[in-house]
Every structure is written in structure tokens, then in C-alpha cells.
Scaffold this motif. Structure first.
Motif, mmCIF file in Angstrom:
data_model
loop_
_atom_site.group_PDB
_atom_site.id
_atom_site.type_symbol
_atom_site.label_atom_id
_atom_site.label_comp_id
_atom_site.label_asym_id
_atom_site.label_seq_id
_atom_site.Cartn_x
_atom_site.Cartn_y
_atom_site.Cartn_z
ATOM 1 N N PHE A 1 -1.981 27.287 12.557
ATOM 2 C CA PHE A 1 -3.322 27.886 12.562
ATOM 3 C C PHE A 1 -3.572 28.648 13.865
ATOM 4 C CE2 PHE A 1 -7.960 27.673 13.138
ATOM 5 C CZ PHE A 1 -8.400 28.137 11.911
ATOM 6 N N LEU A 2 -3.254 28.012 14.987
ATOM 7 C CA LEU A 2 -3.475 28.650 16.284
ATOM 8 C C LEU A 2 -2.549 29.837 16.486
ATOM 9 C CD1 LEU A 2 -3.889 25.440 18.473
ATOM 10 C CD2 LEU A 2 -5.687 27.035 17.790
ATOM 11 N N SER A 3 -1.334 29.723 15.995
ATOM 12 C CA SER A 3 -0.378 30.821 16.125
ATOM 13 C C SER A 3 -0.875 32.078 15.427
ATOM 14 C CB SER A 3 0.973 30.393 15.537
ATOM 15 O OG SER A 3 1.874 31.484 15.479
ATOM 16 N N LEU A 4 -1.465 31.918 14.254
ATOM 17 C CA LEU A 4 -1.950 33.080 13.507
ATOM 18 C C LEU A 4 -3.132 33.721 14.229
ATOM 19 C CD1 LEU A 4 -2.277 33.148 9.604
ATOM 20 C CD2 LEU A 4 -3.438 34.740 11.096
ATOM 21 N N ALA A 5 -4.051 32.900 14.708
ATOM 22 C CA ALA A 5 -5.230 33.447 15.386
ATOM 23 C C ALA A 5 -4.840 34.233 16.632
ATOM 24 C CB ALA A 5 -6.189 32.325 15.758
ATOM 25 N N ARG A 6 -3.868 33.726 17.359
ATOM 26 C CA ARG A 6 -3.519 34.344 18.635
ATOM 27 C C ARG A 6 -2.707 35.624 18.472
ATOM 28 N NH1 ARG A 6 -1.945 28.695 21.789
ATOM 29 N NH2 ARG A 6 -4.095 28.053 22.230
ATOM 30 N N THR A 7 -2.141 35.869 17.313
ATOM 31 C CA THR A 7 -1.293 37.048 17.125
ATOM 32 C C THR A 7 -1.879 38.060 16.142
ATOM 33 O OG1 THR A 7 -0.006 35.793 15.478
ATOM 34 C CG2 THR A 7 0.860 35.872 17.715
ATOM 35 N N SER B 1 -8.337 40.787 -1.070
ATOM 36 C CA SER B 1 -8.334 40.871 0.389
ATOM 37 C C SER B 1 -7.701 39.649 1.046
ATOM 38 C CB SER B 1 -9.770 41.040 0.907
ATOM 39 O OG SER B 1 -10.344 42.232 0.439
ATOM 40 N N ASP B 2 -7.701 38.520 0.364
ATOM 41 C CA ASP B 2 -7.107 37.294 0.900
ATOM 42 C C ASP B 2 -5.639 37.259 0.510
ATOM 43 O OD1 ASP B 2 -9.567 36.481 1.934
ATOM 44 O OD2 ASP B 2 -10.112 35.463 0.081
ATOM 45 N N VAL B 3 -4.783 37.652 1.438
ATOM 46 C CA VAL B 3 -3.356 37.794 1.155
ATOM 47 C C VAL B 3 -2.623 36.536 1.605
ATOM 48 C CG1 VAL B 3 -1.286 39.167 1.568
ATOM 49 C CG2 VAL B 3 -3.526 40.291 1.398
ATOM 50 N N GLY B 4 -1.833 35.975 0.692
ATOM 51 C CA GLY B 4 -1.094 34.761 0.983
ATOM 52 C C GLY B 4 0.385 35.023 1.183
ATOM 53 N N LEU B 5 0.992 34.280 2.111
ATOM 54 C CA LEU B 5 2.440 34.303 2.306
ATOM 55 C C LEU B 5 2.981 32.887 2.155
ATOM 56 C CD1 LEU B 5 2.995 36.665 5.403
ATOM 57 C CD2 LEU B 5 2.823 37.265 2.989
ATOM 58 N N TRP C 1 2.175 40.537 10.023
ATOM 59 C CA TRP C 1 3.196 40.025 10.937
ATOM 60 C C TRP C 1 2.714 38.752 11.636
ATOM 61 C CZ3 TRP C 1 7.902 41.303 10.215
ATOM 62 C CH2 TRP C 1 8.235 42.573 9.753
ATOM 63 N N ALA C 2 1.424 38.639 11.883
ATOM 64 C CA ALA C 2 0.888 37.394 12.449
ATOM 65 C C ALA C 2 1.092 36.239 11.473
ATOM 66 C CB ALA C 2 -0.593 37.568 12.779
ATOM 67 N N GLN C 3 0.890 36.501 10.192
ATOM 68 C CA GLN C 3 1.124 35.468 9.183
ATOM 69 C C GLN C 3 2.592 35.066 9.133
ATOM 70 O OE1 GLN C 3 -1.613 37.681 6.091
ATOM 71 N NE2 GLN C 3 -1.196 35.633 5.293
ATOM 72 N N SER D 1 3.305 32.765 11.946
ATOM 73 C CA SER D 1 2.767 31.434 11.667
ATOM 74 C C SER D 1 3.687 30.647 10.738
ATOM 75 C CB SER D 1 1.371 31.576 11.051
ATOM 76 O OG SER D 1 0.902 30.352 10.554
ATOM 77 N N LEU D 2 4.190 31.295 9.700
ATOM 78 C CA LEU D 2 5.102 30.625 8.769
ATOM 79 C C LEU D 2 6.364 30.159 9.481
ATOM 80 C CD1 LEU D 2 5.012 32.850 5.538
ATOM 81 C CD2 LEU D 2 3.684 30.808 6.046
ATOM 82 N N ARG D 3 6.894 31.014 10.327
ATOM 83 C CA ARG D 3 8.137 30.663 11.020
ATOM 84 C C ARG D 3 7.909 29.543 12.024
ATOM 85 N NH1 ARG D 3 10.387 36.905 11.611
ATOM 86 N NH2 ARG D 3 11.419 36.960 9.565
ATOM 87 N N THR D 4 6.700 29.483 12.584
ATOM 88 C CA THR D 4 6.350 28.349 13.444
ATOM 89 C C THR D 4 6.391 27.053 12.635
ATOM 90 O OG1 THR D 4 4.961 29.711 14.885
ATOM 91 C CG2 THR D 4 4.534 27.342 14.874
ATOM 92 N N GLY D 5 5.790 27.076 11.433
ATOM 93 C CA GLY D 5 5.810 25.889 10.581
ATOM 94 C C GLY D 5 7.219 25.491 10.196
ATOM 95 N N GLU D 6 8.049 26.461 9.849
ATOM 96 C CA GLU D 6 9.441 26.174 9.490
ATOM 97 C C GLU D 6 10.185 25.541 10.666
ATOM 98 O OE1 GLU D 6 13.241 28.700 7.749
ATOM 99 O OE2 GLU D 6 12.097 29.484 9.450
ATOM 100 N N LYS D 7 10.042 26.139 11.834
ATOM 101 C CA LYS D 7 10.751 25.642 13.018
ATOM 102 C C LYS D 7 10.353 24.208 13.334
ATOM 103 C CE LYS D 7 11.366 26.594 17.957
ATOM 104 N NZ LYS D 7 10.970 27.468 19.107
ATOM 105 N N ARG D 8 9.063 23.927 13.336
ATOM 106 C CA ARG D 8 8.600 22.588 13.692
ATOM 107 C C ARG D 8 9.004 21.550 12.633
ATOM 108 N NH1 ARG D 8 8.538 24.222 18.312
ATOM 109 N NH2 ARG D 8 6.641 24.980 19.332
#
Length: 585
Positions: free
Chosen positions: A29-35, A109-113, A192-194, A197-204
């Protein structure tokens, strides 16, 4: 000890891994907001991030918008339905989806990845997020509008397709997006921010498996879901058993039709919480329709509020919940129904249950609130930069009073959750407007022993010619409801004060109202419903309300039966009606 396969796991480790999964959702969540590139994401927080298991069961979610609870799992399940049967999901894949009638659930408008997470070659989880892009194309700037009549007018549709294939971006799709949106830097920046965020979740998640082992993590997932169910059932057992009903009306569809009757029958048993929306109006021409996915999220939101609002969200929590609805209703719209302002109906999914149960759950549910997102799109040329700008923003308003408490003033509606306004300083810098006013409405509506929270007034002054504003303010005609003798609140709406002093409105919905330099858009949101008889409100509290301008001198006397000195704001007497009431008691 818990057993998963041949591995025994102590309860402390299970809890540590469970909490680690929750922390991953928060970091995403924080990763997406910050990027992100758009204020509606990094300021308003109109997005959600989380993890699901390999079957699409939600494990953890960080969200600003409460209305997205449940939508992530629907996106993942649609991805599984389309790709996993053919074995076409691979490490590095990212799927993009905004189909409102299926996994997308809300509006275009609400795009999901969605990203599958593999560990040692095995699909074990998904990371997923959903964010409001400033633009996805369509006939109107900002993509959502109040007068669309079919989905094809509302923007680009992404029907569960691959944005990345084994880590390689689908550049043709990216080019297609850039060519079809009005603000490609914002939309692609948010995309790209999304991805980040996804890659952060995968990594963790992979790090978690490396640290504790796959079997322990999968056992913790089962534990997490089962624990969520146990907590929900424990609270379900405390609720009054029976069947409760509510009826209400949606103002209109934005294109001249309405009002529309909607209804629910809530049945609470020892094992289930059943919400039956059958008999509600069929889907309509204008864009207020919502999909079944959106309805599920709305019901989940109020179910969580009723049972255990502080509980971490996962799909186990919602196992006792059952939702029934007619096909092709305003709550379960099907292609090609317009859905761009879906929230105007989705919110009734929460509110009807709220209204049905408020009288029997006074310690958990208040009177009615502003209900609508009260959203605006305002665009034109920036007065300093001479570049196009687009403001997309929800509004705050009043919540209803409850047993022992006044309603909260100036809060977002239940579906918007922990979102924010764009700060005034940011709005005046980024957009071609000045904020003339941001104040409490203080209209004295929602009277009661406990009074409803005040709505607000927020005014935007156009700084250039040829601007426009689109607004959708539900509950323009049908007011936030009071409980136990409390009065109804006031309506939502917006009006235009032109530079020559002429006033147009108020409106509930209006698409592309033209603005010129000096014109003011005045956004006015509802005061919430009251709780209890106003004649029971302590006189000193009424005097305090008058002093703080939430209640007028006249309202204090006529509604509350309290006579207040206009100079000292002291109580100087009670009306005869109030004295008689108090004598009887």
C-alpha cells in the motif's frame, strides 16, 4: 501444535507469519502511494493492495477505499478462471483488468493488476492491487460521467489480459493506453506504480517462504482464514436472530429517469448472515448501475462494521455471509449497462442493511449518513501553466448520530473509508482553481437527543474561461434517515454561482456544466440523521450548539424547546411543549 502435511507448527510461528502477511499488504500500500503520479492516489488514497492465496482467497488488504473490500479476490478468481486452466500463468506475468461486470467490479477508472507468485515452480499466492486512474479515455475527461448510457462511452476496457508476459512488458498494450487517454503521463505513471507495488508483494512473500518454509507459510494461510471465520462466527452469535427489512429510493440515473426503489431483507441465523436484495429495481439506462462484485464489497463493508470493525480483513471473515440478488438488477448490472457512477447504487447495498438493523443494534449502528461519494470532475486550462488540468475528488459530509453520541462532521462516506480531500494548497497549485470556502454547513438538520454530524461546503472558483464541472451528489432528494425519533438529515447537492451573481442549482447530477473565469462551484454535502427525540437533548448541549453555530436560535426553540440568549448563549428558559414533556417523564 498445528499440523500441515507432515510438518508440526507451533502457534507462535503461525501468528508471526500471519502478521507478516498483513505487513506485506501494508508495505504494498505504501509503495504504491509513494510512487504514483496522481493526487487521487497519493493524496486521496483511492486504491487498494493485497495478497490472496493460490485459489484467490483474500489474505490481507491495505486500502484507502473501503468499497474495494472483496474486489481484489474477484480479480484473482477471474484470472484463475481464464489462465490457470490452460497452464498459461507463469512467473513474471502481470494481468490487467477493469471489466466492471466480473473481476473489475467497480468502473473502468479503477484499474486492477494481478501478479501470480511462484515458489520453487509452484503457484502459491497472488499479489493484487486496484487504483483509480485519472484517465482511461471515453467520451468525458476523467472518464466517469453522469450521462453515459453504455459501457463503451466510459473508456478503455481491459478484459483480463496480460500486461506482462514472463516479465516482458506488452508494449503494444502500453502504446494503446497512451494513445487513448488524455493524460498519459499520469495514467501510465500510476500503472508503473502499481507494478512496483505488486513486485514488492511478490518479493516479500518469497522472502517469507525462504525464512519459514513453504509448508509453514501455507499452514499460516489456512490458520489466517480459519481464524477470520472463527472471529466472525463468534460475533454472529451475539446478534439478534430474525429477519429485518428496509426500503429506500435512489434519486435518479443521471439521464432523467427515477426514482428507483431498492430493498433488502436481512436474515440472521446461528450460522448465516443472509442479505436478500431481490425485488430491487432492474438495471437502468444511466450510469448508476453497479455489478454484483460491487454489491458484495458493499455488503462486506457493513457486515464487518456490524461484527468486528477492528478485525483484519480476509476472506475467512466473510464465510457466514450470503448475498442474494435478481439477475440484471440495478445491484447486479450486466453488459453493456453504464456503470461509471456505480457508487450511487453500491452504497445502498451497505445503507439498506444499516437501515434495517440500526433499530436493533443501537450500540453498533448509527442513523443514516451522507451516503454519496459526492464526487466531482473539474477541468480546463491552468491559469499559470496554460496546460490542461483535471481535478477528480470525493467530498466529505455528515454522519448520523447514535446511542450516546452525536454524529461525526465532515467525514467521507462509508465506501470511501480512509480517503482524503486533495489539500487546498495542492489543489490551488495543481489545478486552475482557487478554494474560496471550506466550512461546516451547520444547517441544524438531523435534530435529535443526539444530533447528526454537519455536512460541509467547499467552493472552487474558476481561474480561466472554458472550464467545466461534472458532479454526482446522491441523496439529493431522499434524505439521511433518523432513528428512534431523530429527525432526517439534509440533502447533498452543488450549485453554480456565476461571476455576475446569478445562481444556478442546486443539482444532484450534472455533466459538463460550463464555467468561466470567476464562476464558483459550491459543493454542499448532507448533515447526518439524528438519534432520539430532540426534546430530550440537554439544554446546555443545545446552547453549546447555538454558540458554535451548528443550530440557530430559532431551531433551538422550535425543534429542541430551548430558549437561548443570543448574546450570552445561556439557557434562559424552555418552551411550554418541552416543559410538559419533562413533567410527564
Amino acid at each position: 501444535m498445528s499440523r500441515y502435511g507432515n510438518t508440526q507448527i507451533d502457534p507462535f510461528t503461525l501468528d508471526i507469519v500471519k502478521d507478516s502477511l498483513t505487513a506485506i499488504g501494508e508495505e504494498m500500500f505504501l509503495s504504491l502511494a509513494r510512487t504514483s503520479m496522481s493526487p487521487i492516489i497519493y493524496e486521496v488514497l483511492d486504491y487498494a493492495c493485497g495478497l490472496t492465496d493460490s485459489k484467490g482467497e483474500l489474505l490481507t488488504q491495505g486500502n484507502g477505499v473501503t468499497g474495494f473490500i472483496g474486489m481484489l479476490s474477484f480479480m484473482v478468481k477471474e484470472t484463475l478462471e481464464k489462465y490457470n486452466k490452460t497452464g498459461d500463468l507463469k512467473p513474471g506475468d502481470i494481468i490487467i483488468i477493469n471489466d466492471p461486470y466480473g473481476g473489475g467490479g467497480s468502473h473502468l477508472s479503477d484499474v486492477g493488476l494481478v501478479m501470480p507468485i511462484f515458489y520453487q515452480g509452484e503457484l502459491i499466492a497472488f499479489s493484487a492491487n486496484k487504483a483509480h486512474w485519472t484517465e482511461v479515455g471515453g467520451k468525458d475527461p476523467g472518464s466517469w460521467t453522469t450521462d453515459s448510457t453504455e459501457i463503451f462511452q466510459e473508456g478503455l476496457q481491459f478484459p483480463c489480459i496480460k500486461l506482462f508476459d514472463e516479465g516482458k512488458v506488452n508494449q503494444a498494450l502500453v502504446d494503446l493506453i497512451a494513445a487513448n487517454v488524455r493524460f498519459p503521463d499520469l495514467s501510465l505513471g500510476d500503472m508503473w506504480a502499481q507494478v512496483a507495488s505488486l513486485r514488492t508483494g511478490e518479493k516479500r512473500f518469497i522472502e517469507l517462504c525462504d525464512k519459514y518454509g513453504k509448508d509453514v507459510v501455507l499452514a499460516s494461510i489456512d490458520h489466517l482464514l480459519d481464524h477470520g471465520e472463527q472471529m466472525a462466527r463468534k460475533q454472529l452469535a451475539t446478534l439478534p436472530k430474525g429477519t429485518y427489512e428496509a426500503v429506500d429510493y435512489i434519486d435518479d440515473d443521471g439521464v432523467g429517469n427515477g426514482p428507483f426503489k431498492v430493498q433488502v431483507k436481512v436474515t440472521i441465523t446461528d450460522e448465516e448472515f443472509i442479505c436478500d436484495f431481490r425485488g430491487s429495481h432492474p438495471q437502468v439506462l444511466g450510469p448508476v448501475n453497479c455489478s454484483y462484485t460491487a454489491l458484495v464489497s458493499a455488503v462486506r463493508t457493513i457486515f464487518l462494521a456490524i461484527t468486528n470493525p477492528s478485525q483484519d480483513v480476509n476472506d475467512g471473515v466473510f464465510r457466514p455471509l450470503k448475498i442474494i440478488v435478481d439477475e440484471r438488477s440495478i445491484f447486479s448490472a450486466e453488459r453493456p449497462a453504464a456503470v461509471s457512477t456505480y457508487w450511487e447504487t453500491m452504497l445502498y447495498g451497505s445503507d439498506l442493511i444499516w437501515k434495517a438493523l440500526a433499530p436493533v443494534l443501537p450500540n453498533r449502528l448509527t442513523a443514516g449518513h451522507l451516503l454519496s461519494v459526492c464526487a466531482v470532475v473539474l477541468g480546463g486550462l491552468h491559469h499559470d501553466k496554460n496546460e490542461p488540468f483535471l481535478l477528480v475528488e470525493p467530498s466529505v459530509g455528515g454522519w448520523g448520530a447514535g446511542l450516546g453520541k452525536d454524529g461525526e462532521a465532515g467525514q467521507f462516506c462509508i465506501a470511501d473509508g480512509e480517503t482524503y480531500n486533495v489539500p487546498i494548497e495542492v489543489a490551488e497549485t495543481r489545478y486552475g482553481i482557487m478554494v474560496d470556502e471550506y466550512s461546516f454547513r451547520a444547517d441544524g438538520a438531523g435534530a435529535g437527543e443526539y444530533r447528526g454530524g454537519s455536512g460541509v461546503i467547499r467552493s472552487y472558483r474558476a481561474m480561466t474561461d472554458n472550464q467545466f464541472v461534472t458532479g454526482t451528489f446522491g441523496r439529493h432528494k431522499f434524505l439521511p434517515w433518523g432513528v428512534n425519533g431523530g429527525h432526517d438529515g439534509s440533502s447533498n447537492g452543488f450549485e453554480i454561482i456565476k461571476a455576475n451573481g446569478e445562481v444556478d442549482g442546486p443539482f444532484g447530477k450534472y455533466a459538463r456544466y460550463p464555467l468561466n473565469k470567476g464562476d464558483v462551484v459550491r459543493l454542499i454535502t448532507a448533515t447526518g440523521g439524528g438519534y432520539g427525540d430532540p426534546l430530550r437533548r440537554p439544554p446546555q448541549k443545545v446552547a453549546w450548539d447555538v454558540k458554535n453555530e451548528f443550530v440557530s436560535i430559532e431551531q433551538a426553540k422550535d425543534v429542541y424547546g430551548v430558549i437561548v440568549d443570543p448574546n450570552t448563549f445561556e439557557v434562559v428558559g424552555l418552551t411550554e411543549e418541552r416543559r410538559k414533556r419533562e413533567a410527564k417523564e
